[in-house]
Design a protein around this motif. Sequence first.
Motif, PDB file in Angstrom:
ATOM      1  N   LEU A  94      -6.617   5.409   3.240  1.00  0.00           N
ATOM      2  CA  LEU A  94      -7.268   5.255   4.538  1.00  0.00           C
ATOM      3  C   LEU A  94      -6.863   3.937   5.195  1.00  0.00           C
ATOM      4  O   LEU A  94      -6.600   3.886   6.404  1.00  0.00           O
ATOM      5  CB  LEU A  94      -8.788   5.304   4.370  1.00  0.00           C
ATOM      6  N   LEU A  95      -6.805   2.890   4.387  1.00  0.00           N
ATOM      7  CA  LEU A  95      -6.445   1.578   4.922  1.00  0.00           C
ATOM      8  C   LEU A  95      -5.019   1.578   5.449  1.00  0.00           C
ATOM      9  O   LEU A  95      -4.732   1.021   6.519  1.00  0.00           O
ATOM     10  CB  LEU A  95      -6.620   0.522   3.831  1.00  0.00           C
ATOM     11  N   LEU A  96      -4.113   2.219   4.727  1.00  0.00           N
ATOM     12  CA  LEU A  96      -2.722   2.298   5.172  1.00  0.00           C
ATOM     13  C   LEU A  96      -2.616   3.058   6.487  1.00  0.00           C
ATOM     14  O   LEU A  96      -1.881   2.632   7.395  1.00  0.00           O
ATOM     15  CB  LEU A  96      -1.872   2.975   4.100  1.00  0.00           C
ATOM     16  N   LEU A 152       0.824  -1.210   0.000  1.00  0.00           N
ATOM     17  CA  LEU A 152       0.000   0.000   0.000  1.00  0.00           C
ATOM     18  C   LEU A 152       0.858   1.261   0.000  1.00  0.00           C
ATOM     19  O   LEU A 152       0.561   2.236  -0.691  1.00  0.00           O
ATOM     20  CB  LEU A 152      -0.932  -0.003   1.214  1.00  0.00           C
ATOM     21  N   LEU A 153       1.951   1.238   0.768  1.00  0.00           N
ATOM     22  CA  LEU A 153       2.848   2.395   0.809  1.00  0.00           C
ATOM     23  C   LEU A 153       3.436   2.658  -0.570  1.00  0.00           C
ATOM     24  O   LEU A 153       3.551   3.816  -1.001  1.00  0.00           O
ATOM     25  CB  LEU A 153       3.963   2.164   1.827  1.00  0.00           C
ATOM     26  N   GLY A 154       3.806   1.596  -1.286  1.00  0.00           N
ATOM     27  CA  GLY A 154       4.336   1.750  -2.629  1.00  0.00           C
ATOM     28  C   GLY A 154       3.335   2.406  -3.566  1.00  0.00           C
ATOM     29  O   GLY A 154       3.700   3.246  -4.396  1.00  0.00           O
ATOM     30  N   LEU A 155       2.068   2.058  -3.421  1.00  0.00           N
ATOM     31  CA  LEU A 155       1.023   2.675  -4.239  1.00  0.00           C
ATOM     32  C   LEU A 155       0.869   4.155  -3.915  1.00  0.00           C
ATOM     33  O   LEU A 155       0.741   5.000  -4.810  1.00  0.00           O
ATOM     34  CB  LEU A 155      -0.314   1.956  -4.014  1.00  0.00           C
ATOM     35  N   VAL A 156       0.912   4.486  -2.622  1.00  0.00           N
ATOM     36  CA  VAL A 156       0.776   5.882  -2.206  1.00  0.00           C
ATOM     37  C   VAL A 156       1.942   6.705  -2.736  1.00  0.00           C
ATOM     38  O   VAL A 156       1.755   7.820  -3.246  1.00  0.00           O
ATOM     39  CB  VAL A 156       0.698   5.980  -0.663  1.00  0.00           C
ATOM     40  N   GLU A 157       3.149   6.171  -2.643  1.00  0.00           N
ATOM     41  CA  GLU A 157       4.343   6.920  -3.038  1.00  0.00           C
ATOM     42  C   GLU A 157       4.427   7.161  -4.544  1.00  0.00           C
ATOM     43  O   GLU A 157       5.125   8.079  -4.986  1.00  0.00           O
ATOM     44  CB  GLU A 157       5.596   6.176  -2.566  1.00  0.00           C
ATOM     45  N   THR A 158       3.730   6.361  -5.331  1.00  0.00           N
ATOM     46  CA  THR A 158       3.770   6.516  -6.783  1.00  0.00           C
ATOM     47  C   THR A 158       2.451   7.072  -7.320  1.00  0.00           C
ATOM     48  O   THR A 158       2.169   6.962  -8.517  1.00  0.00           O
ATOM     49  CB  THR A 158       4.081   5.166  -7.458  1.00  0.00           C
ATOM     50  N   ASN A 159       1.648   7.642  -6.415  1.00  0.00           N
ATOM     51  CA  ASN A 159       0.364   8.260  -6.787  1.00  0.00           C
ATOM     52  C   ASN A 159      -0.578   7.285  -7.490  1.00  0.00           C
ATOM     53  O   ASN A 159      -1.346   7.670  -8.377  1.00  0.00           O
ATOM     54  CB  ASN A 159       0.601   9.483  -7.679  1.00  0.00           C
ATOM     55  N   MET A 160      -0.500   6.031  -7.090  1.00  0.00           N
ATOM     56  CA  MET A 160      -1.356   5.003  -7.676  1.00  0.00           C
ATOM     57  C   MET A 160      -2.402   4.510  -6.681  1.00  0.00           C
ATOM     58  O   MET A 160      -3.193   3.628  -6.999  1.00  0.00           O
ATOM     59  CB  MET A 160      -0.504   3.820  -8.151  1.00  0.00           C
ATOM     60  N   ALA A 161      -2.412   5.079  -5.500  1.00  0.00           N
ATOM     61  CA  ALA A 161      -3.327   4.620  -4.447  1.00  0.00           C
ATOM     62  C   ALA A 161      -4.664   5.341  -4.540  1.00  0.00           C
ATOM     63  O   ALA A 161      -4.716   6.544  -4.792  1.00  0.00           O
ATOM     64  CB  ALA A 161      -2.705   4.844  -3.078  1.00  0.00           C
ATOM     65  N   SER A 162      -5.708   4.583  -4.301  1.00  0.00           N
ATOM     66  CA  SER A 162      -7.041   5.178  -4.211  1.00  0.00           C
ATOM     67  C   SER A 162      -7.205   5.809  -2.831  1.00  0.00           C
ATOM     68  O   SER A 162      -6.370   5.607  -1.940  1.00  0.00           O
ATOM     69  CB  SER A 162      -8.109   4.110  -4.421  1.00  0.00           C
TER      70      SER A 162
END
Length: 648
Positions: free
Chosen positions: A444-446, A429-439
Amino acid sequence: MFTCRLPWWTSSAACKLWQPPRFLPGVWEKCQLPSCKGINTTVGQGQQVDAQEKQVLEDLEMPLAKRDMETLFQEQPETGNQYLEDALLRSYLKTHLPPKVLEEVNQDLERFGNRLLTKIKPLGWECELNPPVFRQYDAWGQRVDQIVTCSAWRRMKEIAAEEGLIAEAYERRYSSWSRLHQAVKLYLFSSFSGGFSCPLAMTDGAAKVIESLGFPVSLKSAFDHLTSRDPKKFWTSGQWMTERRGGSDVANGTETVARKQPDGTYRLYGFKWFTSAADSDVTLTLARVADAEGKWPQGSSGLSLFFLKVRDEEGKLNSIQVQRLKDKLGTRQMATAELWLDGAKAELISAEGRGVASISNMLNITRIHNVICAVASMRRMISLSREYARRRVAFGKCLKDHPLHMQTIARMEVQTRGAFLLFMEIVRLLGLVETNMASEQDQLLLRLLIPVAKLYTGKQASAVVVEAMESFGGQGYMEDTGLPVIVRDTLVLSIWEGTTNILSLDVLRSLTKSQGQVMAVFLSAVQKKLELASSTMKLEPAVKQMRDAISSLVQFTRAAGSKGAATMELAARDFSYTLARTYAGALLIEHAARPDASSTDISAARRWCNQELCPVATELENSSYEAEEALMDHALVYEGSPTGRSRL
């Protein structure tokens, strides 16, 4: 020499430990001494008997070291490449990583696993044998405040740079998977790092703060140093938050004051009571900015975030005095000190009064590192324990052939698997957030899972490593085996970066701040994972248990909502445990529902779900969160204690 003091599981060819001799199998059980064999006690042979008896007595008195016919009582466990021997890790990567990324990451991790075994592990033990020393004065009485670390500790810093243990997460060559790649390397590194995982955690956190601030020009050079692969350029960072009042209450415990200078910099004055990795190059710290009248605001809104270099260009301390090194139970390889800031030059890097908000990114990263270390310590102890069970013979057979012993290790394995998948979910999830790929749901889940995973894995690790130590019998208690080192270093993980209760309250804050939205996201994520197993018959019992637990959790949230904040505060710990167990259970079920899942994957998921998944609902039924029970908690604790006083 150091190479002769490695733990007994070390396989380094350069280290040939002296092995005390052992008695041949069955000798003690039968009470037969080899030198007694053939003794004849018939009349007329008295002199011969006397001579033989004398020889027996001499043998018994002979030091063990001189008995060439005997060898060591027990065989040492031998572990190989930790990456190749970690089946769960490899299956996870195979399932989630894109093929091209998997190919490259697999090669890197196998190579790194070999380096850990042959080069890094001996250095880690040297760090344990040669802890830092504080040299306050030189031979001529001049105060130098020098923290002397061993060559192995300094070499660890170089290796961390060479392996990109920080850089990997920020180069993003694998996009969102770069953070996971870095986290796996840290996971493999942790148990062999000689305590160097801690400065890496704070270094990663400092880099994340600078990135979150948008790479201010004044901090660009620092970021480049913190994320460098060049050992000559690589910096480590500290995180100086705890002061004389101690604890997590930085809003009320921070006394350090910052005074602005004509050139726009600040001078810091205060006492930092607990500074880990005090030999770091730079640090982030909190302080209160004094106004023109010399006054400063109180509370969290009065805290600002500062960046400072520990030493100047000449290598002299930046108006910092080292008071002493802390005498800790574990993590003795790392220098933790009490520091007096007497005008230390610093740069304000947050908006005034926004220090806590700005440093939150660092805390999230260091808490994730805490999870990494917890899971790594569990995995390491189980790896050693299972290998020992293959070699140790007791009661006529190997420990692995004793069903009760295998059941004990298997239970530890299930706990470790749940913790591992929880850790991997967070870094994904952190990887998704850092690459602007997270919903928004991912974010919120992270936010929720970081404190949940940190508090739960910290407690898990303490229980598992102590249980694993017991699996070695008396050998587990011997210092020269290295096992007590792992135990001591693990026990801090439920304390550092927020204790269990502090983080449980942080979990509640995440619910309140999102107005309950994070709970809806959590439940939805769990349900989706359970749906993946709907067609797997062998997982049906586990899925049912999980759905029952989720139903109980929903009922609890509704019931607690009508009772008020006091009820939720009392339930915070059990509530957080419930979130951890249910989410880890969902992850285990998801992993076991893969087409190529093994029978052990399915068994682990089922066994995990056999435990109490929703303790918060059970305790609510037991009225554990009622006001009367809270009063009784106090009465139970203080019965017999002098009124108004507490003592150790």
